[in-house]
Design a protein around this motif. Structure first.
Motif, PDB file in Angstrom:
ATOM      1  N   ASN A 109      40.014  30.696  54.132  1.00  0.00           N
ATOM      2  CA  ASN A 109      39.776  31.767  53.165  1.00  0.00           C
ATOM      3  C   ASN A 109      38.975  32.850  53.880  1.00  0.00           C
ATOM      4  O   ASN A 109      38.248  32.565  54.827  1.00  0.00           O
ATOM      5  CB  ASN A 109      38.963  31.260  51.967  1.00  0.00           C
ATOM      6  CG  ASN A 109      39.667  30.159  51.228  1.00  0.00           C
ATOM      7  OD1 ASN A 109      40.789  30.327  50.774  1.00  0.00           O
ATOM      8  ND2 ASN A 109      39.029  29.006  51.115  1.00  0.00           N
ATOM      9  N   TYR A 110      39.091  34.079  53.409  1.00  0.00           N
ATOM     10  CA  TYR A 110      38.254  35.162  53.922  1.00  0.00           C
ATOM     11  C   TYR A 110      37.417  35.644  52.741  1.00  0.00           C
ATOM     12  O   TYR A 110      37.849  36.487  51.955  1.00  0.00           O
ATOM     13  CB  TYR A 110      39.084  36.303  54.523  1.00  0.00           C
ATOM     14  CG  TYR A 110      38.222  37.212  55.351  1.00  0.00           C
ATOM     15  CD1 TYR A 110      37.985  36.939  56.691  1.00  0.00           C
ATOM     16  CD2 TYR A 110      37.607  38.320  54.788  1.00  0.00           C
ATOM     17  CE1 TYR A 110      37.161  37.761  57.458  1.00  0.00           C
ATOM     18  CE2 TYR A 110      36.784  39.142  55.539  1.00  0.00           C
ATOM     19  CZ  TYR A 110      36.566  38.849  56.870  1.00  0.00           C
ATOM     20  OH  TYR A 110      35.739  39.654  57.612  1.00  0.00           O
ATOM     21  N   VAL A 111      36.222  35.073  52.618  1.00  0.00           N
ATOM     22  CA  VAL A 111      35.367  35.302  51.461  1.00  0.00           C
ATOM     23  C   VAL A 111      34.307  36.342  51.811  1.00  0.00           C
ATOM     24  O   VAL A 111      33.503  36.144  52.721  1.00  0.00           O
ATOM     25  CB  VAL A 111      34.694  33.994  50.994  1.00  0.00           C
ATOM     26  CG1 VAL A 111      33.865  34.231  49.736  1.00  0.00           C
ATOM     27  CG2 VAL A 111      35.742  32.911  50.755  1.00  0.00           C
ATOM     28  N   ARG A 128      31.591  43.055  42.970  1.00  0.00           N
ATOM     29  CA  ARG A 128      32.717  42.136  43.036  1.00  0.00           C
ATOM     30  C   ARG A 128      33.782  42.400  41.974  1.00  0.00           C
ATOM     31  O   ARG A 128      34.957  42.548  42.287  1.00  0.00           O
ATOM     32  CB  ARG A 128      32.218  40.694  42.942  1.00  0.00           C
ATOM     33  CG  ARG A 128      33.243  39.605  43.261  1.00  0.00           C
ATOM     34  CD  ARG A 128      34.019  39.013  42.120  1.00  0.00           C
ATOM     35  NE  ARG A 128      33.280  38.608  40.965  1.00  0.00           N
ATOM     36  CZ  ARG A 128      32.743  37.404  40.772  1.00  0.00           C
ATOM     37  NH1 ARG A 128      32.817  36.478  41.690  1.00  0.00           N
ATOM     38  NH2 ARG A 128      32.134  37.137  39.635  1.00  0.00           N
ATOM     39  N   THR A 134      43.516  38.956  44.869  1.00  0.00           N
ATOM     40  CA  THR A 134      42.285  38.342  45.360  1.00  0.00           C
ATOM     41  C   THR A 134      42.038  37.064  44.563  1.00  0.00           C
ATOM     42  O   THR A 134      42.700  36.822  43.550  1.00  0.00           O
ATOM     43  CB  THR A 134      41.073  39.277  45.186  1.00  0.00           C
ATOM     44  OG1 THR A 134      40.921  39.575  43.799  1.00  0.00           O
ATOM     45  CG2 THR A 134      41.239  40.559  45.992  1.00  0.00           C
ATOM     46  N   HIS A 162      36.815  31.903  43.935  1.00  0.00           N
ATOM     47  CA  HIS A 162      36.811  30.447  44.004  1.00  0.00           C
ATOM     48  C   HIS A 162      35.657  29.825  43.221  1.00  0.00           C
ATOM     49  O   HIS A 162      35.775  28.698  42.761  1.00  0.00           O
ATOM     50  CB  HIS A 162      36.738  29.981  45.461  1.00  0.00           C
ATOM     51  CG  HIS A 162      37.973  30.312  46.238  1.00  0.00           C
ATOM     52  ND1 HIS A 162      39.138  29.606  46.113  1.00  0.00           N
ATOM     53  CD2 HIS A 162      38.226  31.301  47.120  1.00  0.00           C
ATOM     54  CE1 HIS A 162      40.061  30.119  46.901  1.00  0.00           C
ATOM     55  NE2 HIS A 162      39.527  31.160  47.518  1.00  0.00           N
ATOM     56  N   VAL A 209      30.969  36.612  45.241  1.00  0.00           N
ATOM     57  CA  VAL A 209      32.010  36.221  46.203  1.00  0.00           C
ATOM     58  C   VAL A 209      33.407  36.590  45.743  1.00  0.00           C
ATOM     59  O   VAL A 209      33.735  36.506  44.558  1.00  0.00           O
ATOM     60  CB  VAL A 209      31.949  34.714  46.549  1.00  0.00           C
ATOM     61  CG1 VAL A 209      30.668  34.372  47.265  1.00  0.00           C
ATOM     62  CG2 VAL A 209      32.139  33.854  45.322  1.00  0.00           C
ATOM     63  N   SER A 269      37.533  36.396  47.527  1.00  0.00           N
ATOM     64  CA  SER A 269      38.387  36.065  48.668  1.00  0.00           C
ATOM     65  C   SER A 269      39.490  37.101  48.817  1.00  0.00           C
ATOM     66  O   SER A 269      40.271  37.325  47.891  1.00  0.00           O
ATOM     67  CB  SER A 269      39.014  34.679  48.481  1.00  0.00           C
ATOM     68  OG  SER A 269      38.025  33.687  48.521  1.00  0.00           O
TER      69      SER A 269
END
Length: 167
Positions: free
Chosen positions: A79-81, A87, A101, A104, A132, A134
């Motif tokens: 994952n690219y968090v 957000r 997107t 999680h 956060v 992703s």
């Protein structure tokens, strides 16, 4: 390993020298047989996309990117968090630009009423759950597609006057 026509995978048990066997059905074994030879290539590709995200998103707004400076840290970027105080606004902006997107960890475990857990008072966890997001990351994403993601993210943070500089 095959026993009586069934495929098994051996995993080392945690904190033990014992090994456990988990059943892997024939369909799963066949899929892994095709995919595993490509795993190293896919990880390299993910790292390349992650480097592209890092290069082009570094210093944008309040974004915090998932990178380590220590040479012994080697992320596979499943994952690219990223983290941002904006957000929800960023997620809506990306969705409006056709970028999917994921969130999680929308809320800490103790906020799930069905679990009946008490609030342990972990403000950092609470903040992380609000921040956060992703970004798209998979073995098939192209540099062009990552570029669309990057430009969409950057456009949210770009000052209004910069967008209309030639108007």
């Amino acid at each position: 390993m095959t026993i009586d026509g069934k495929a098994f995978v051996c995993f080392p048990a945690l904190n033990s020298s014992d090994r456990t066997m988990e059943e892997l059905d024939n369909a799963q074994a066949a899929v892994l047989d095709v995919k595993l030879p490509h795993l190293e290539e896919w990880i390299k590709h993910r790292r390349k996309i992650a480097a592209l995200y890092r290069q082009r998103l570094a210093g944008v707004g309040d974004l915090r990117l998932p990178h380590f400076d220590e040479s012994n840290q080697r992320d596979t970027f499943q994952n690219y968090v990223i983290r941002t105080e904006l957000r929800d606004q960023l997620r809506d902006h990306l969705q409006a630009n056709g970028v999917e997107t994921l969130i999680h960890w929308a809320k800490p475990m103790w906020r799930h009423s069905g679990l009946g857990l008490r609030d342990p008072g972990l403000p950092n966890t609470e903040r992380l759950c609000r921040e956060v997001l992703s970004l798209p990351m998979n073995a098939e994403i192209t540099e062009e597609q990552a570029g669309v993601v990057i430009e969409s993210v950057r456009s949210l943070y770009a000052p209004v006057r910069a967008r209309s500089a030639y108007a």
